[in-house]
Design an enzyme around this catalytic site. Structure first.
Site, PDB file in Angstrom:
ATOM      1  N   LYS A 164      38.061  45.574  52.809  1.00 34.28           N
ATOM      2  CA  LYS A 164      37.905  46.668  51.848  1.00 34.28           C
ATOM      3  C   LYS A 164      36.474  47.230  51.885  1.00 34.28           C
ATOM      4  O   LYS A 164      36.263  48.430  51.736  1.00 34.28           O
ATOM      5  CB  LYS A 164      38.248  46.172  50.430  1.00 34.28           C
ATOM      6  CG  LYS A 164      39.737  46.109  50.183  1.00 34.28           C
ATOM      7  CD  LYS A 164      40.282  47.495  50.290  1.00 34.28           C
ATOM      8  CE  LYS A 164      41.660  47.765  49.899  1.00 34.28           C
ATOM      9  NZ  LYS A 164      42.136  49.110  50.211  1.00 34.28           N
TER      10      LYS A 164
ATOM     11  N   SER B 281      38.554  47.531  45.617  1.00 35.04           N
ATOM     12  CA  SER B 281      39.087  46.469  44.757  1.00 35.04           C
ATOM     13  C   SER B 281      37.912  45.749  44.108  1.00 35.04           C
ATOM     14  O   SER B 281      36.857  45.588  44.733  1.00 35.04           O
ATOM     15  CB  SER B 281      39.880  45.483  45.603  1.00 35.04           C
ATOM     16  OG  SER B 281      40.133  44.303  44.859  1.00 35.04           O
ATOM     17  N   SER B 282      38.113  45.295  42.861  1.00 32.02           N
ATOM     18  CA  SER B 282      37.000  44.634  42.163  1.00 32.02           C
ATOM     19  C   SER B 282      36.597  43.324  42.850  1.00 32.02           C
ATOM     20  O   SER B 282      35.496  42.826  42.621  1.00 32.02           O
ATOM     21  CB  SER B 282      37.357  44.378  40.702  1.00 32.02           C
ATOM     22  OG  SER B 282      38.460  43.511  40.613  1.00 32.02           O
TER      23      SER B 282
HETATM   24  O1  GFB Z   1      45.902  37.523  40.287  1.00 32.35           O
HETATM   25  P1  GFB Z   1      45.461  36.375  41.107  1.00 32.35           P
HETATM   26  O2  GFB Z   1      46.468  35.821  42.043  1.00 32.35           O
HETATM   27  O3  GFB Z   1      44.202  36.716  41.962  1.00 32.35           O
HETATM   28  O4  GFB Z   1      45.005  35.144  40.175  1.00 32.35           O
HETATM   29  P2  GFB Z   1      42.643  36.971  41.712  1.00 32.35           P
HETATM   30  C1  GFB Z   1      44.154  35.269  39.083  1.00 32.35           C
HETATM   31  C2  GFB Z   1      43.975  33.946  38.360  1.00 32.35           C
HETATM   32  O5  GFB Z   1      45.212  33.596  37.742  1.00 32.35           O
HETATM   33  C3  GFB Z   1      43.576  32.724  39.194  1.00 32.35           C
HETATM   34  C4  GFB Z   1      45.509  32.231  37.950  1.00 32.35           C
HETATM   35  O6  GFB Z   1      42.626  31.969  38.471  1.00 32.35           O
HETATM   36  C5  GFB Z   1      44.876  31.940  39.304  1.00 32.35           C
HETATM   37  O7  GFB Z   1      44.705  30.536  39.477  1.00 32.35           O
HETATM   38  N1  GFB Z   1      46.965  32.017  37.893  1.00 32.35           N
HETATM   39  C6  GFB Z   1      47.598  31.273  36.944  1.00 32.35           C
HETATM   40  C7  GFB Z   1      47.894  32.471  38.745  1.00 32.35           C
HETATM   41  N2  GFB Z   1      48.924  31.204  37.204  1.00 32.35           N
HETATM   42  C8  GFB Z   1      49.127  31.947  38.306  1.00 32.35           C
HETATM   43  C9  GFB Z   1      50.301  32.255  39.046  1.00 32.35           C
HETATM   44  O8  GFB Z   1      51.418  31.823  38.752  1.00 32.35           O
HETATM   45  N3  GFB Z   1      50.152  33.075  40.124  1.00 32.35           N
HETATM   46  C10 GFB Z   1      48.928  33.592  40.494  1.00 32.35           C
HETATM   47  N4  GFB Z   1      48.872  34.404  41.560  1.00 32.35           N
HETATM   48  N5  GFB Z   1      47.797  33.275  39.817  1.00 32.35           N
HETATM   49  C11 GFB Z   1      43.044  38.580  43.652  1.00 32.35           C
HETATM   50  C12 GFB Z   1      42.495  38.662  45.038  1.00 32.35           C
HETATM   51  O9  GFB Z   1      42.258  37.641  43.049  1.00 32.35           O
HETATM   52  O10 GFB Z   1      42.935  39.778  42.938  1.00 32.35           O
HETATM   53  C13 GFB Z   1      42.865  39.888  45.742  1.00 32.35           C
HETATM   54  O11 GFB Z   1      42.851  37.513  45.753  1.00 32.35           O
HETATM   55  C14 GFB Z   1      42.809  41.130  44.876  1.00 32.35           C
HETATM   56  O12 GFB Z   1      42.039  40.044  46.851  1.00 32.35           O
HETATM   57  C15 GFB Z   1      43.425  40.903  43.516  1.00 32.35           C
HETATM   58  O13 GFB Z   1      41.491  41.550  44.720  1.00 32.35           O
HETATM   59  C16 GFB Z   1      43.246  42.079  42.580  1.00 32.35           C
HETATM   60  O14 GFB Z   1      42.382  37.894  40.560  1.00 32.35           O
HETATM   61  O15 GFB Z   1      41.918  35.671  41.656  1.00 32.35           O
END
Ligand code: GFB
Length: 316
Positions: A141, A108-109
């Site tokens: 990972k 994972s990135s």
């Molecule tokens: O995709 P995400 O949950 O994870 O969130 P990561 C990416 C960005 O989107 C963060 C914003 O800056 C969040 O604050 N965001 C905005 C939101 N609105 C929302 C929302 O409604 N829901 C969510 N979930 N985010 C994950 C890792 O990181 O990426 C994992 O925690 C994994 O380990 C995955 O690698 C691919 O991109 O930050």
């Protein structure tokens, strides 16, 4: 890979695994001994060992794992580190015991350092501290990746690591506290549209930048890598090569869904890593590039959301 080869896809009900199965079947590979989570618990060593000793697959795609978005990674730290480490140890070791010569492990990135120079090259691995929100998952990972590397070196197998960027596409999960940003925004925009709302909430500042890869493109890359016998080990980034801010993503999702209200940012929610863009030159040089733009992938993903989550067809 021979078309009759026996291929085990671990995690075939997830976003990445289901896309790999679709891609294999479309490519004429039909000998796929699939097991649901209820039939085979990958955190149980004895079950995994017995299954792989019995099936003796020629190839394994390792797409299993406990995954989730930023909130799930923060809240369920113990589950994320334990389950992902155990699954990796069970599958890699049992694969080797069963004589599996070639395996593709999905990294994972988020396992690259938080402040890695962008775009992130494979060589950046383990050169700095991790992002705090997902460090347990990232460490699990990294352990999986190091297992592959160690088995390659000690036992002469070919366990390759593909490092995908943030994925999206058909078969994603849409529960707001556990899912990733793109499916979360689809649900929020859809619910705001049908509810006649004037605004929708986006977590964080909207400033972090993310790269998105359509799951079927990842699957295509995985099969490409597996079919390339000369790719023997090491790590290969798999991404679209383009990133955008969460604010821009929210705008694009709202447009694809047909929501024209305001975006409201909630600073009480974490931003996470400031930027995550993979350097995809290595895989490009080998002859593979992503094909599906966000402009094409978003409407297809929204269509899948409507079919599975709204009409309830096949909803899980
Ligand atoms: O995709 P995400 O949950 O994870 O969130 P990561 C990416 C960005 O989107 C963060 C914003 O800056 C969040 O604050 N965001 C905005 C939101 N609105 C929302 C929302 O409604 N829901 C969510 N979930 N985010 C994950 C890792 O990181 O990426 C994992 O925690 C994994 O380990 C995955 O690698 C691919 O991109 O930050």
């Amino acid at each position: 890979m021979d078309k009759g080869a026996k291929i085990y896809v671990a995690g075939h009900q997830g976003l990445a695994g289901s896309a790999i199965v679709r891609r294999l079947m479309a490519g004429g590979y039909a000998n796929l001994p699939l097991k649901t989570h209820a039939e085979l618990d990958l955190t149980r060593q004895a079950e995994v060992e017995a299954f792989l000793a019995r099936e003796k697959p020629d190839y394994i795609f390792f797409a299993a794992g406990l995954v989730g978005g930023i909130a799930a990674n923060q809240a369920r730290r113990a589950e994320f580190i334990r389950q992902n480490i155990v699954m990796a140890a069970n599958i890699v070791h049992s694969a080797w015991l069963a004589g599996v010569g070639r395996l593709l492990y999905l990294g994972s990135s988020c396992i690259y350092p938080r402040d890695c120079p962008q775009p992130m090259q494979e060589e950046c691995l383990l050169t700095g501290p991790l992002e705090e929100t997902n460090a347990p998952y990232a460490l699990a990972k990294i352990a999986g990746l190091k297992l592959c590397e160690s088995y390659n070196r000690q036992y002469g197998v070919e366990y390759v690591v593909a490092m995908p960027t943030n994925l999206y596409g058909p078969g994603d999960r849409y529960d707001l506290e556990n899912c990733h940003v793109l499916p979360a925004l689809i649900r929020k925009a859809h619910e705001a549209k049908v509810g006649g709302k004037a605004e929708m909430t986006v977590w964080g500042s909207g400033e972090p930048r993310r790269e998105f890869l359509y799951a079927d493109d990842l699957a295509d890359a995985c099969v490409f890598i597996m079919e390339h016998g000369d790719i023997r080990g090491g790590v290969l980034n798999v991404g679209s090569g383009k990133d955008l801010s969460v604010r821009e993503l929210a705008g694009a999702v709202a447009a694809a869904v047909g929501f024209s209200g305001r975006l409201v940012f909630d600073p009480s929610r974490p931003d996470g890593t400031p930027r995550k863009l993979l350097d995809v030159e290595k895989l490009k040089t080998l002859g593979w590039e992503a094909r599906t733009s966000l402009a094409a992938g978003l409407p297809a993903t929204y269509g899948d959301f409507l079919a599975r989550e709204v009409s309830g067809k096949g909803a899980s």
